[in-house]
Design an enzyme around this catalytic site. Structure first.
Site, PDB file in Angstrom:
ATOM      1  N   ARG A   1       0.841  -1.213   0.000  1.00 15.47           N
ATOM      2  CA  ARG A   1       0.000   0.000   0.000  1.00 15.47           C
ATOM      3  C   ARG A   1       0.874   1.260   0.000  1.00 15.47           C
ATOM      4  NH1 ARG A   1      -2.229   1.966   4.550  1.00 15.47           N
ATOM      5  NH2 ARG A   1      -2.353  -0.115   5.472  1.00 15.47           N
TER       6      ARG A   1
ATOM      7  N   ASP B   1      -8.897  16.380 -16.665  1.00 12.26           N
ATOM      8  CA  ASP B   1      -9.156  14.968 -16.977  1.00 12.26           C
ATOM      9  C   ASP B   1      -8.832  14.791 -18.461  1.00 12.26           C
ATOM     10  OD1 ASP B   1     -10.292  12.535 -17.755  1.00 12.26           O
ATOM     11  OD2 ASP B   1     -11.960  12.698 -16.343  1.00 12.26           O
TER      12      ASP B   1
ATOM     13  N   LYS C   1      -9.453   3.268 -20.114  1.00 14.16           N
ATOM     14  CA  LYS C   1      -9.835   3.583 -21.490  1.00 14.16           C
ATOM     15  C   LYS C   1      -8.625   3.379 -22.424  1.00 14.16           C
ATOM     16  CE  LYS C   1     -13.496   4.556 -19.190  1.00 14.16           C
ATOM     17  NZ  LYS C   1     -13.887   5.882 -18.761  1.00 14.16           N
TER      18      LYS C   1
HETATM   19  C1  LIG Z   1     -14.255   6.442 -17.573  1.00 12.92           C
HETATM   20  C2  LIG Z   1     -13.949   7.832 -17.212  1.00 12.92           C
HETATM   21  C3  LIG Z   1     -13.678   8.192 -15.891  1.00 12.92           C
HETATM   22  C4  LIG Z   1     -13.732   7.196 -14.765  1.00 12.92           C
HETATM   23  O1  LIG Z   1     -12.750   6.225 -14.894  1.00 12.92           O
HETATM   24  P1  LIG Z   1     -12.908   4.732 -14.276  1.00 12.92           P
HETATM   25  O2  LIG Z   1     -11.612   4.117 -14.638  1.00 12.92           O
HETATM   26  O3  LIG Z   1     -14.092   4.116 -14.908  1.00 12.92           O
HETATM   27  O4  LIG Z   1     -13.090   4.898 -12.801  1.00 12.92           O
HETATM   28  C5  LIG Z   1     -13.370   9.510 -15.642  1.00 12.92           C
HETATM   29  N1  LIG Z   1     -13.335  10.431 -16.608  1.00 12.92           N
HETATM   30  C6  LIG Z   1     -13.605  10.130 -17.891  1.00 12.92           C
HETATM   31  C7  LIG Z   1     -13.561  11.193 -18.917  1.00 12.92           C
HETATM   32  C8  LIG Z   1     -13.924   8.831 -18.240  1.00 12.92           C
HETATM   33  O5  LIG Z   1     -14.195   8.530 -19.512  1.00 12.92           O
END
Ligand SMILES: *Cc1c(COP(=O)(O)O)cnc(C)c1O
Length: 398
Positions: free
Chosen positions: A58, A185, A210
């Site tokens: 951790r 993001d 993704k």
């Molecule tokens: C999928 C996604 C998230 C969240 O990510 P997870 O890995 O599913 O927790 C956050 N921001 C965007 C733009 C996303 O497409």
């Protein structure tokens, strides 16, 4: 010492150094939770931080740290921190950035549904003020920053699902002038298209689930930032425990090796798919930054590599409601209806019942998410096959 018993021997069998003088050419998966040293003084020094090493996973672990180094390399940041999911990365980055009772976050109104829900359901009840803004309207952002004095401005490089492109360099300057940190993001853009840290973003978040993972087989998140900010987030992670596991880190590392070739192909396919959809009589409107009529087309050309505008295409089916859109999605034979994006295979999603399900119809309408909107994540298949599938499904569902 007498020969250990079987129970002792089986739990120690195969462990320890082999003394081999070879080096594996890919990062090994190191699943160990605990690490031991030749003597207690060394362990004490590692625990005290005066000597490098691992103690408990951790607090840090070799395969995960290999991913963190790869992420920092990709993002052009001093450091990176891996988390158990993209949501965990957003939560950790916002907490490390200082969201606390009495503080304000200003965020783009076009935001991943989960992020918006995190702000409203987790941060707001703790006394954080959440204010949304049209992030492509720079004068409005500037006025809101001065008026509300937020500690964080949060935007997505390419928004979901309408694919608005954020002017990150300008937003960084506005945020910093107002004393706010910029959190970006970058999931839809990936560091292949854009590296927000280098334009002044204080924290960059990627849902590695993704494009970085890229194969729909691993959940993970990354934060890229300065060494100091990453260390602060890491201290928080040691307590919160939203760590990524070594197996997941390894899968993401493996995905990253082909990020550039996948993204290059996916962006090229997406631009062709956007042109096809635009020419189709059953399609009312196409959202994709490669199209000249996209409101941030010029910005996209300025920020991203030539002719690379992301691999998601959104479109509205003419005069369609939810039922017609469902019929179109059911008629697809190659493209999979599933709630993710960025995988090697093409995926479609219906935003009104997936990413933006939690919102009211009015709220969706205000954000421009119409009941005939489809989001398509374009994969690496032969583009002729993707287009043929879309064409037959549009015809079959007419
Ligand atoms: C999928 C996604 C998230 C969240 O990510 P997870 O890995 O599913 O927790 C956050 N921001 C965007 C733009 C996303 O497409």
């Amino acid at each position: 010492m007498k020969k250990p018993g079987l129970a002792t021997r089986v739990v120690h069998a195969g462990a320890g150094r082999t003394g081999a003088n070879y080096t594996p050419t890919c990062v090994p998966i190191d699943n160990a939770v605990t690490y031991t040293y030749d003597d207690m003084h060394t362990l004490d020094a590692v625990l005290g931080g005066t000597r490098e090493g691992y103690v408990y996973s951790r607090f840090g672990s070799p395969t995960v740290e290999a991913l963190e180094r790869a992420s920092a390399e990709l993002e052009g940041s001093e450091a990176a921190l891996a988390c158990s999911s993209g949501m965990a990365a957003i939560h950790l980055a916002l907490s490390a950035a200082g969201l606390a009772p009495g503080s304000t976050i200003l965020t783009a109104q076009d935001l991943y549904g989960g992020t918006l829900s995190l702000l409203i359901k987790v941060f707001a009840p703790q006394g954080v003020r959440v204010e949304t803004i049209e992030a492509t309207d720079l004068p409005a952002v500037s006025a809101a920053l001065v008026r509300s004095k937020p500690c964080v401005l949060l935007v997505e490089t390419i928004s979901n699902p309408l694919l608005k492109v954020a002017d990150v360099p300008a937003l960084a300057e506005l945020a910093h002038r107002a004393g706010a940190l910029l959190v970006v993001d970058n999931t839809f853009a990936t560091p292949y298209l854009y590296r927000p840290v280098q334009s002044g973003a204080d924290y960059v978040i990627e849902s590695a689930t993704k494009y970085l993972g890229g194969h729909g087989d691993v959940l993970g998140g990354l934060i890229a930032s300065s060494a100091e900010r990453c260390q602060a987030a890491r201290e928080l992670q040691k307590l919160v425990g939203d760590n990524l596991g070594p197996n997941e880190a390894w899968l993401i590392l493996r995905g990253i090796k082909t990020l550039v070739v996948r993204m290059r192909q996916q962006c090229q396919n997406a631009a062709q798919v956007a042109l096809f959809l635009q020419s189709h009589p059953r399609v009312e409107r196409v959202y994709h930054p490669a199209l000249p009529e996209h409101p941030q087309h010029a910005l996209c050309q300025r920020l991203f590599p030539p002719e690379q505008s992301g691999a998601v295409v959104s479109f509205e089916i003419r005069d369609a409601g939810r039922e017609q859109v469902f019929r179109f999605m059911d008629a697809l034979q190659l493209v999979l209806p599933a709630t993710s994006l960025g995988d090697v295979y093409s995926l479609v999603l219906y935003p009104a019942h997936a990413s933006h399900r939690a919102l009211s119809e009015n709220e969706r309408q205000r954000l421009g998410i119409r009941p005939n909107l489809v989001r398509l994540s374009v994969g690496i298949e032969d583009v002729e096959d993707i287009i043929a599938d879309l064409a037959q499904a549009l015809q079959a569902s007419a």
